[in-house]
Design a protein around this motif. Structure first.
Motif, short mmCIF file in Angstrom:
data_model
loop_
_atom_site.label_atom_id
_atom_site.label_comp_id
_atom_site.label_asym_id
_atom_site.label_seq_id
_atom_site.Cartn_x
_atom_site.Cartn_y
_atom_site.Cartn_z
N ASP A 243 45.99 41.01 37.46
CA ASP A 243 44.83 40.65 38.28
C ASP A 243 43.62 41.46 37.84
N PHE A 244 43.18 41.24 36.59
CA PHE A 244 42.00 41.93 36.07
C PHE A 244 41.23 40.99 35.17
N PRO A 245 39.92 41.22 34.99
CA PRO A 245 39.08 40.32 34.17
C PRO A 245 39.47 40.37 32.70
N GLU A 246 39.06 39.32 31.98
CA GLU A 246 39.43 39.22 30.57
C GLU A 246 38.28 38.78 29.68
N VAL A 247 37.41 37.91 30.16
CA VAL A 247 36.35 37.34 29.31
C VAL A 247 35.02 37.37 30.06
N ILE A 248 33.93 37.27 29.30
CA ILE A 248 32.60 37.16 29.90
C ILE A 248 32.40 35.72 30.37
N GLU A 249 32.21 35.57 31.67
CA GLU A 249 32.03 34.24 32.26
C GLU A 249 30.59 33.77 32.09
N GLU A 250 29.64 34.63 32.39
CA GLU A 250 28.23 34.32 32.23
C GLU A 250 27.44 35.62 32.32
N TYR A 251 26.13 35.53 32.22
CA TYR A 251 25.31 36.72 32.34
C TYR A 251 24.08 36.41 33.17
N LEU A 252 23.52 37.46 33.78
CA LEU A 252 22.32 37.35 34.60
C LEU A 252 21.17 37.99 33.84
N GLU A 253 20.00 37.39 33.95
CA GLU A 253 18.84 37.86 33.21
C GLU A 253 17.62 37.83 34.12
N HIS A 254 17.00 38.99 34.29
CA HIS A 254 15.74 39.08 35.03
C HIS A 254 15.12 40.43 34.69
N GLY A 255 14.14 40.44 33.83
CA GLY A 255 13.53 41.69 33.43
C GLY A 255 14.53 42.56 32.69
N VAL A 256 14.40 43.87 32.86
CA VAL A 256 15.32 44.84 32.26
C VAL A 256 16.03 45.56 33.41
N MET A 257 17.25 45.15 33.70
CA MET A 257 18.02 45.74 34.80
C MET A 257 18.73 47.00 34.32
N LYS A 258 18.79 48.01 35.21
CA LYS A 258 19.32 49.32 34.85
C LYS A 258 20.58 49.71 35.60
N CYS A 259 20.70 49.32 36.86
CA CYS A 259 21.85 49.73 37.67
C CYS A 259 22.16 48.62 38.67
N ILE A 260 23.40 48.60 39.15
CA ILE A 260 23.86 47.51 40.01
C ILE A 260 24.71 48.07 41.14
N ALA A 261 24.86 47.29 42.21
CA ALA A 261 25.73 47.65 43.32
C ALA A 261 26.03 46.41 44.13
N PHE A 262 27.32 46.20 44.46
CA PHE A 262 27.72 45.10 45.34
C PHE A 262 27.58 45.54 46.80
N ASN A 263 27.33 44.55 47.67
CA ASN A 263 27.46 44.84 49.08
C ASN A 263 28.94 44.90 49.45
N ARG A 264 29.23 45.17 50.69
CA ARG A 264 30.61 45.46 51.09
C ARG A 264 31.54 44.26 50.91
N ARG A 265 31.02 43.06 51.00
CA ARG A 265 31.84 41.85 50.86
C ARG A 265 31.78 41.26 49.47
N GLY A 266 30.87 41.72 48.64
CA GLY A 266 30.76 41.19 47.29
C GLY A 266 30.02 39.87 47.21
N THR A 267 29.31 39.50 48.28
CA THR A 267 28.56 38.24 48.27
C THR A 267 27.16 38.42 47.70
N LEU A 268 26.64 39.65 47.71
CA LEU A 268 25.32 39.94 47.19
C LEU A 268 25.40 41.07 46.17
#
Length: 519
Positions: free
Chosen positions: A12-37
């Protein structure tokens, strides 16, 4: 993808790149508690909130006073607030729904990481880890700061004075110190430059326990698993260590008080070590014994069963996945771009990574469908086989499909209102006020370019008439239009024509015939 038709032996772990997000130059990320945002901090000082279900931008938080790069983003417990730290030494707290700035605080040093207090739905306290000073508790309402101790010698006296010489491993005197709250925010765990894990009461700024690591190297990252049972550290000796938390998840300070009373030791350091041995115990160590690489942004999976770490080598986008038993199960290789941040989805087997170029890659599982899971007698065929039908197969009520009468009472009420508790959040409090999705705000339609409108109309008329009615200098047989004299290009800001179009010769002839017929 339906869970029953997934082969459980695939992992139960990822294997391939599904897609990518692009908007400016992103530096850091964080999911909300449910993973919807998914929140992403950009180099221009803005914070983008992605709807992770639709992969669309749901909100953009932009402070006109901040144009420096974002260093970290953190969601509040129920997702109504976001804390953003930036390279201009600022901490900004945002209201997610309204998109308005709640408060802004400026520190003396650049905060590399900032985390909101996890025990409150509307927190006003945060833990900031500056670039060249000790971690501190910041009251976002008042701006007051409380510096936490980073060694036993300065217990209760604030930060330790910086050493004059470099450490034995060659690190500079000012080394960023890692720190994190425990699950409910009772205490703070600080990883210092001596390779020690300090358990600190942040209200009194007192060190309550100490756990020395085996390597004694600088601790670069320290993070708790989602359920609070395991603590991860990433050190300069290129080793990721997992510790099991022996303290209760709630009321950790009371447990520390009880341990301190039962342990009688004259030497303060030895006493703190003995208390620390009852707080954390080493569980696993992860390292690459061949390449001896440094690790970047390690973290746990949502259920704590997997541990991931990114390669800190330049020009590599590699993600190593271990199970909690210590086995390396997968190495994900991405594009030739350095990796700067990682996050595992709280619920699904999805990893999100940030590259040095500012793209966010979404790694997902490459599912192999197992259709035999639909029914126990279902058989998958690799080639065609001759089938012999049963004698009663096409009867209206075949004997083989007659079922016995059910013992269930048809008069019993069926509960269709109660929602079953999600096992992925069994360790967390449930709240009906939790923010899972943002209302969609439709983007305004982009007005069609006047040139395109003009060209389409010109082509439509050219197909019916020999001359173009849109051009004053129209050539016979549908010649090219002179765009320099176009009335729309003279005033591109308006969407209507300022002067009437000149009719064609054929149009004038038809109009004259019509007037003669009416007379």
């Amino acid at each position: 993808m339906n869970a029953p038709i997934i082969d459980p032996l695939q992992g139960d772990f990822p294997e391939v790149i599904e897609e990518y997000l692009e908007h400016g130059v992103m530096k850091c990320i964080a999911f909300n508690r449910r993973g919807t945002l998914l929140a992403a901090g950009c180099s221009d000082g803005s914070c983008i909130i992605w709807d992770f279900e639709t992969r669309g931008i749901a909100k953009e938080l932009k402070d006109k006073d901040c144009s420096a790069a974002i260093t970290s983003v953190c969601w509040s417990k129920y997702g109504h607030r976001i804390l953003v730290s930036a390279a201009d030494k600022s901490l900004t707290l945002w209201d997610v729904v309204s998109g308005e700035k709640i408060t802004r605080t400026t520190l003396q040093q650049t905060p590399l990481q900032a985390r909101l207090h996890p025990g409150s739905s509307t927190p006003s306290l945060c833990l900031a880890c500056p670039l060249s000073s000790a971690p501190m508790i910041v009251d976002l309402n008042t701006g007051n700061t409380t510096v936490l101790p980073v060694s036993v010698s300065d217990n209760g006296n604030g930060a330790a004075p910086p050493p004059k010489n470099k450490f034995s491993d060659g690190t500079p005197p000012f080394t960023p110190t890692a720190a994190c709250f425990n699950k409910y925010g009772d205490v703070v765990y600080v990883g210092n430059s001596k390779g020690e894990i300090l358990v600190v009461d942040y209200k009194s700024a007192q060190v309550r326990a100490m756990v020395p690591t085996s390597g004694g190297a600088v601790i670069k990252n320290i993070i708790f698993s989602r359920n609070g049972q395991y603590l991860l550290t990433n050190s300069n000796d290129r080793t990721i260590r997992i510790y099991e938390n022996l303290l209760p998840l709630k009321d950790g300070l009371k447990a520390l008080d009880g341990l301190s009373e039962t342990i009688e030791e004259e030497d303060l350091v030895e006493k703190l070590k003995r208390v620390g041995s009852n707080c954390l115990t080493l569980f696993r160590e992860f390292q690459d014994s061949i390449t001896k690489m440094h690790w970047k942004a390690p973290c746990f999976s949502g259920d704590g069963e997997w541990v991931i770490g990114g390669s800190a080598s330049k020009g590599e986008h590699k993600i190593y996945i271990w199970d909690r038993a210590g086995h390396l199960v997968k190495i994900l290789e991405g594009p030739k771009e350095a990796l700067i941040d990682l996050a595992w989805h709280p619920v699904h087997p999805i990893i999100v990574s940030v590259s040095l170029t500012g793209l966010v890659y979404i790694w997902a599982k490459d599912y192999t469908e197992n259709w035999s899971a639909f029914a126990p007698d279902f058989k998958e065929l690799e080639e065609n086989e001759e089938y012999v039908e049963r004698e009663d197969e096409f009867d209206l009520i075949p004997e083989t499909e007659k079922v016995k009468e059910s013992d269930a009472n048809e008069d019993d009420d069926v509960d269709i209102v109660t929602v079953e508790k999600d096992s992925a959040f069994s360790d967390s409090d449930m709240s009906l006020e939790e923010l899972c999705f943002l209302p969609a705000i439709p983007s305004p339609d982009v007005p069609e370019q006047p040139e395109k409108c003009l060209e389409s109309l010109s082509k439509l008329v050219d197909s019916n008439n020999s001359g173009s009615p849109l051009s004053e200098d129209g050539e016979p047989n549908g010649g090219a239009m002179n765009h320099a004299s176009s009335p729309l290009e003279e005033d591109a800001g308006e969407t209507r024509l300022k002067r009437k179009r000149k009719p064609s010769e054929k149009g004038l002839e038809l109009q004259a015939e019509k007037e003669a017929f009416l007379l």
